[in-house]
Design a protein around this motif. Structure first.
Motif, PDB file in Angstrom:
ATOM      1  N   GLU A 228      34.547  38.343  33.198  1.00  0.00           N
ATOM      2  CA  GLU A 228      35.544  38.604  34.167  1.00  0.00           C
ATOM      3  C   GLU A 228      36.432  37.140  34.666  1.00  0.00           C
ATOM      4  N   SER A 229      37.463  37.313  34.740  1.00  0.00           N
ATOM      5  CA  SER A 229      38.425  36.362  35.066  1.00  0.00           C
ATOM      6  C   SER A 229      38.269  35.533  36.398  1.00  0.00           C
ATOM      7  N   PRO A 230      38.589  34.393  36.431  1.00  0.00           N
ATOM      8  CA  PRO A 230      38.283  33.772  37.906  1.00  0.00           C
ATOM      9  C   PRO A 230      39.105  34.331  38.621  1.00  0.00           C
ATOM     10  N   MET A 231      38.901  34.127  39.912  1.00  0.00           N
ATOM     11  CA  MET A 231      39.788  34.622  41.116  1.00  0.00           C
ATOM     12  C   MET A 231      41.048  34.297  41.131  1.00  0.00           C
ATOM     13  N   TRP A 232      41.444  33.030  40.844  1.00  0.00           N
ATOM     14  CA  TRP A 232      42.821  32.595  40.905  1.00  0.00           C
ATOM     15  C   TRP A 232      43.700  33.427  39.831  1.00  0.00           C
ATOM     16  N   LEU A 233      43.306  33.825  38.827  1.00  0.00           N
ATOM     17  CA  LEU A 233      43.801  34.321  37.633  1.00  0.00           C
ATOM     18  C   LEU A 233      43.984  36.029  38.068  1.00  0.00           C
ATOM     19  N   ALA A 235      44.046  37.200  41.011  1.00  0.00           N
ATOM     20  CA  ALA A 235      45.039  37.296  42.052  1.00  0.00           C
ATOM     21  C   ALA A 235      46.649  37.203  41.556  1.00  0.00           C
ATOM     22  N   ARG A 236      46.709  36.458  40.785  1.00  0.00           N
ATOM     23  CA  ARG A 236      48.093  36.335  40.357  1.00  0.00           C
ATOM     24  C   ARG A 236      48.369  37.610  39.440  1.00  0.00           C
ATOM     25  N   LEU A 237      47.566  38.206  38.957  1.00  0.00           N
ATOM     26  CA  LEU A 237      47.949  39.528  38.069  1.00  0.00           C
ATOM     27  C   LEU A 237      48.226  40.649  39.035  1.00  0.00           C
ATOM     28  N   LEU A 238      47.333  40.639  40.285  1.00  0.00           N
ATOM     29  CA  LEU A 238      47.496  41.690  41.312  1.00  0.00           C
ATOM     30  C   LEU A 238      48.491  41.405  42.035  1.00  0.00           C
ATOM     31  N   ALA A 239      49.118  40.290  42.284  1.00  0.00           N
ATOM     32  CA  ALA A 239      50.359  40.008  43.056  1.00  0.00           C
ATOM     33  C   ALA A 239      51.486  40.550  42.386  1.00  0.00           C
ATOM     34  N   VAL A 240      51.678  40.577  41.003  1.00  0.00           N
ATOM     35  CA  VAL A 240      52.704  41.316  40.163  1.00  0.00           C
ATOM     36  C   VAL A 240      52.285  42.578  39.527  1.00  0.00           C
ATOM     37  N   ASN A 241      51.319  43.413  40.129  1.00  0.00           N
ATOM     38  CA  ASN A 241      50.913  44.497  39.804  1.00  0.00           C
ATOM     39  C   ASN A 241      50.620  44.889  38.479  1.00  0.00           C
ATOM     40  N   ILE A 242      49.628  44.168  38.036  1.00  0.00           N
ATOM     41  CA  ILE A 242      48.919  43.937  36.764  1.00  0.00           C
ATOM     42  C   ILE A 242      47.227  44.089  37.062  1.00  0.00           C
ATOM     43  N   ARG A 243      46.582  45.336  36.311  1.00  0.00           N
ATOM     44  CA  ARG A 243      45.148  45.273  36.830  1.00  0.00           C
ATOM     45  C   ARG A 243      44.392  44.362  35.910  1.00  0.00           C
ATOM     46  N   PRO A 244      43.703  43.490  36.366  1.00  0.00           N
ATOM     47  CA  PRO A 244      42.942  42.390  35.751  1.00  0.00           C
ATOM     48  C   PRO A 244      41.751  43.373  34.929  1.00  0.00           C
ATOM     49  N   ILE A 245      41.454  43.044  33.565  1.00  0.00           N
ATOM     50  CA  ILE A 245      40.485  43.779  32.765  1.00  0.00           C
ATOM     51  C   ILE A 245      39.481  42.728  32.257  1.00  0.00           C
ATOM     52  N   ASN A 246      39.783  41.787  31.606  1.00  0.00           N
ATOM     53  CA  ASN A 246      38.749  40.740  31.183  1.00  0.00           C
ATOM     54  C   ASN A 246      39.516  39.318  31.006  1.00  0.00           C
ATOM     55  N   ASN A 247      38.624  38.486  30.619  1.00  0.00           N
ATOM     56  CA  ASN A 247      39.566  37.323  30.657  1.00  0.00           C
ATOM     57  C   ASN A 247      40.315  36.875  29.453  1.00  0.00           C
ATOM     58  N   ILE A 251      44.401  36.706  30.073  1.00  0.00           N
ATOM     59  CA  ILE A 251      45.163  35.375  29.507  1.00  0.00           C
ATOM     60  C   ILE A 251      46.426  35.951  28.941  1.00  0.00           C
ATOM     61  N   THR A 252      46.507  37.153  28.111  1.00  0.00           N
ATOM     62  CA  THR A 252      47.706  37.493  27.210  1.00  0.00           C
ATOM     63  C   THR A 252      48.632  37.998  28.231  1.00  0.00           C
ATOM     64  N   ASN A 253      48.032  38.638  29.296  1.00  0.00           N
ATOM     65  CA  ASN A 253      49.025  39.219  30.439  1.00  0.00           C
ATOM     66  C   ASN A 253      49.793  38.084  31.267  1.00  0.00           C
ATOM     67  N   TYR A 254      48.787  37.003  31.489  1.00  0.00           N
ATOM     68  CA  TYR A 254      49.409  35.953  32.499  1.00  0.00           C
ATOM     69  C   TYR A 254      50.451  35.319  31.358  1.00  0.00           C
ATOM     70  N   VAL A 255      50.376  34.964  30.242  1.00  0.00           N
ATOM     71  CA  VAL A 255      51.176  34.146  29.463  1.00  0.00           C
ATOM     72  C   VAL A 255      52.440  35.004  29.557  1.00  0.00           C
ATOM     73  N   LEU A 256      52.529  36.384  29.295  1.00  0.00           N
ATOM     74  CA  LEU A 256      53.747  37.221  29.105  1.00  0.00           C
ATOM     75  C   LEU A 256      54.538  36.998  30.224  1.00  0.00           C
ATOM     76  N   GLU A 382      39.544  27.059  28.041  1.00  0.00           N
ATOM     77  CA  GLU A 382      39.093  26.790  29.371  1.00  0.00           C
ATOM     78  C   GLU A 382      38.388  28.089  30.067  1.00  0.00           C
ATOM     79  N   LEU A 383      38.738  29.092  29.894  1.00  0.00           N
ATOM     80  CA  LEU A 383      38.012  30.384  30.785  1.00  0.00           C
ATOM     81  C   LEU A 383      37.231  30.957  29.690  1.00  0.00           C
ATOM     82  N   ALA A 384      37.444  31.001  28.250  1.00  0.00           N
ATOM     83  CA  ALA A 384      36.358  31.797  27.690  1.00  0.00           C
ATOM     84  C   ALA A 384      35.633  30.827  26.726  1.00  0.00           C
TER      85      ALA A 384
END
Length: 789
Positions: A228-233, A235-247, A251-256, A382-384
């Motif tokens: 599972e991704s850390p809480m901050w990551l 939260a950032r995906l949820l803020a822009v309507n992206i569902r967190p899946i796994n780290n 990460i690929t969605n975050y960089v996108l 860092e995360l995986a």
């Protein structure tokens, strides 16, 4: 584009005055459609569940004792997952939650409840983005009495921009940071990304067999841990309507979302070779995509293969056979640039528009492709716990030679009408982060690769004007030798609108595209359909010949919403292979209410519509018009209730009732329509001339005439006016009689004639002389004689 304000603050100082920020963006950049808190909730706090027992009066409710730091609350909770020892989010008495929920102290089944333990759904986060059932449980480190939004990194604001297609640079947080920096004159700092090289050389090679892929970077990261991704990551995906899946996927969605560069992570161990080949798909080739659907590919599609089979649909979606799952240990990371047109065609054909395809369609920054991949690798380390290999393997045919535009202050002033100083232009370019040099009032500007929309000096002028401020350009009238005014066509269209709205009609605007079966329904002769090359549907595939099918659709739409009385008109064009025709088309049905305050209404019929068309022709000043029976009307009209409008014996349009079969097919009743060729009316329109009101009295005479039964009332009126007497100011037919005293094959028609002179009172003898002249004209042209009682 949805953005996180907290995320943007990683790159520049964003003002806390968000109302001011909204105004600046609206004035100088893209339109802001939303700027609001991510979570609209107050009086919420972190609590610790001390005890949970069953509710004495319910089989599904629980009595919870919750410590919130300052006190212990008794809360009745219906969630099945609530348990002793949990850290939870508590809405206290007085709290407001999304959806208008107000928390009050209450008795639930006889037991007092001093608040509510809430779920993410109740905080306003859509279920599809978190998939949690029941209350949200925080980790053990959550501080009792603390702010749960701050702890979960959800104390954020959402900025949503309505973007134009050319602003691909605003499809990322970094791109919007540069824009905000220019708008607010704030320094932008993009954090440097770097990774330590591993010892192992990259084992995977990459080749292309298509011109649709201009660059492709790949890297291998070994020994990752899927979790599972850390809480901050999250939260950032949820803020822009992206569902967190796994780290890894996160990460690929975050960089996108950060760089605007789509990435894809393959499970390296699921590949069958160490070769990645980018090529065109073979027609009929199949690929199971990540959404579980088997896609039948076309030769226009670009695929990523492992040398033996497709493993991804380039720029659109990955393949299920190489998907990252909970057992993945080694990652093959892709960062590429694909042809926008190819991606768009594939995404549209397969109905697979994704965040990646949207960005490829509009264009990505080729200079940041590798940098985005490095950022993703850095985060995987860092995360995986990943270990990258030594190097990228890649091909890249982009020319990153700086694109430069020359712009002189003289040309800038000529285009904008304002004289800009060197300092003003230099300030704007500095705010935009555009490098430049200046010599003798001419700027040579280097355009960053992220700004694909700036390719001419006009584009650069637009940037300077919008960032400096439109309000600095003075309002001036254009210098012209011509005088403004409406053309004859514009005057007629305006009078048509005034007249019909005065009759109680509503104007509508409909699609110019219709289904092929409706093309010639209301045409005198069938014409060749004109099909658009890329229709949105078969119902919108052909350019219309007539406006009436579209108006009928509007009537159906209104009837479905219980509006049965309607009077509609449209001024629009019909399209034929060799020309376009401006039509006035209308539809009326139900009850006609010319005056609502009088509460009067009459049923719509053919004669009401005919009277309206006659009044319209009079208002427009049309010369020599007549409404006659239509012998060869289109089949969509009722054969017994249709007429044609003629102007100087030339066909100008139809009016009548819809054919009963058409009404039955459309689910309508008693629908009357008309369609008139506006251009023909314009050709025969007389100019208006002011005539003062006469000071002298008018004299009226009634005539009863005997004539053949087939003579039309319009012909009678035209014949009377043919006598051309200036003193004859009005002719009205007020009665038609067929009875025993009338010879067979004949009819009696009664006319009212009004005579008036501008200079004197007419004598009886003068009026009698004019009556004789009228009777002579009627006898000569129509064989009509005066009826003797």
């Amino acid at each position: 584009m949805i953005l996180s304000i907290n995320w943007l603050r990683d790159y520049l100082d964003v003002t806390d005055d968000l109302a001011s920020l909204r105004n600046r963006l609206n004035l100088h950049s893209a339109e802001v459609s939303r700027l609001e808190p991510l979570i609209k909730a107050d009086h919420i706090i972190i609590g610790h569940v001390l005890n949970v027992v069953e509710h004495p009066n319910s089989d599904h409710l629980h009595l919870c004792q919750v410590d919130i730091g300052s006190s212990v609350l008794d809360i009745v909770c219906g969630a099945s997952n609530v348990a002793k020892g949990q850290k939870v989010i508590v809405a206290q008495v007085g709290a407001s939650l999304p959806g208008g929920i107000a928390i009050k102290e209450a008795k639930i089944r006889g037991v007092r409840s001093q608040g509510m333990i809430v779920s993410l759904d109740e905080l306003g986060i859509e279920h599809k983005f978190h998939l949690e059932d029941g209350i949200h449980v925080l980790d053990a480190n959550a501080p009792v009495g603390g702010n749960p939004l701050q702890y979960m990194y959800l104390d954020d604001h959402i900025l949503e921009l309505d973007l134009t297609p050319n602003r691909a640079d605003l499809l990322s947080h970094i791109g919007v940071a540069y824009e905000l920096g220019a708008v607010t004159d704030t320094h932008v700092k993009i954090p440097e990304v770097k990774i330590e090289k591993g010892d192992e050389p990259n084992p995977v090679s990459v080749f292309t067999e298509t011109k649709g892929c201009r660059s492709y970077y790949l890297h291998v990261i070994r020994n990752v841990t899927i979790k599972e991704s850390p809480m901050w990551l999250k939260a950032r995906l949820l803020a822009v309507n992206i569902r967190p899946i796994n780290n890894i996927v996160d990460i690929t969605n975050y960089v996108l979302l950060e760089y605007g560069q789509p990435l894809h992570a393959f499970d390296y161990d699921k590949l069958k070779t160490n070769r990645i080949i980018v090529r065109q798909a073979a027609k009929g080739e199949k690929l199971m995509t990540l959404d579980g659907k088997e896609r039948l590919l076309e030769a226009d599609d670009i695929v990523i293969t492992d040398g033996t089979r497709p493993i991804a649909l380039a720029g659109v979606m990955g393949g299920a056979d190489s998907e990252v799952d909970d057992h993945t240990q080694n990652i093959l990371l892709e960062a590429a640039v694909f042809d926008p047109l190819s991606v768009r065609r594939t995404a549209k054909r397969l109905d697979l528009r994704s965040e990646s395809s949207i960005r490829f369609e509009r264009g990505v920054d080729p200079a940041r492709t590798k940098e985005a991949a490095i950022k993703a690798i850095q985060m995987m380390i860092e995360l995986a716990g990943g270990h990258p290999v030594r190097n990228f393997n890649f091909f890249d045919v982009h020319s990153l030679k700086p694109y430069k535009i020359s712009l002189s202050l003289k040309h800038l002033a000529k285009v904008t009408g304002r004289i800009y100083s060197d300092e003003e232009v230099a300030n704007v370019l500095h705010r935009l982060n555009f490098k430049y040099s200046e010599s003798d009032g001419t700027f040579l500007v280097t355009i960053p690769t992220r700004r694909l929309d700036i390719r001419t000096d006009q584009d650069l002028i637009e940037e300077i004007v919008r960032i400096h401020g439109y309000d600095f350009i003075s309002t001036t009238l254009p210098a012209t030798l011509t005088r403004g005014g409406l053309s004859d066509t514009q005057k007629m269209i305006r009078r048509i609108r005034y007249t019909l709205t005065g009759f109680g009609f509503d104007e509508t605007m409909t699609y110019s595209l219709v289904a092929e079966k409706e093309i010639n329904l209301f045409c005198r002769t069938a014409d060749t359909p004109i099909k658009v090359l890329n229709p949105i549907s078969e119902e919108r595939a052909h350019l219309r010949h007539s406006l009436l099918p579209s108006l009928i659709d509007v009537a159906i739409y209104n009837q479905a919403r219980q509006r049965y009385d309607m009077a509609l008109f449209e001024l629009g064009r019909g399209y034929h292979p060799n020309n376009e025709v401006l039509f006035l088309s209308g539809l009326i049905r139900g009850k006609y209410r010319p005056s609502l305050w009088q509460k009067k209404a009459e049923e719509v019929d053919f004669y009401l519509l005919k009277g309206m068309i006659e009044a319209l022709c009079d208002q427009l000043g049309i010369e020599d018009w007549a409404i006659r029976p239509a012998d060869e009307a289109p089949s969509a009209f009722h054969p017994g209730l249709v007429a044609e409008l003629c102007v100087q014996d030339a066909f100008a349009g139809y009016l009548g009732r819809l054919h009963p079969q058409i009404e039955q097919e459309k689910g309508l009743e008693d629908v009357f329509v008309f369609e008139i060729h506006v251009g023909l009316l314009l050709q025969h329109r007389k100019s208006y001339r002011y005539i003062p009101l006469s000071k002298y009295p008018a004299i009226t005479r009634d005539l009863a005439l005997i004539m053949d039964k087939e003579v039309l009332s319009g012909d009678v009126r035209a014949c009377v006016l043919k006598a051309k007497m200036a003193q004859l100011v009005d002719v009205e037919i007020f009665d038609v009689y067929l009875g025993n005293s009338i010879p067979e094959g004949k009819k009696s028609m009664a006319l009212n004639l009004v005579f008036q002179d501008q200079d004197k009172t007419l004598s009886t003898e003068e009026v009698d002389g004019m009556i004789l002249k009228v009777l002579a004209q009627l006898l000569k042209d129509l064989g009509a004689t005066l009826r003797v009682a």
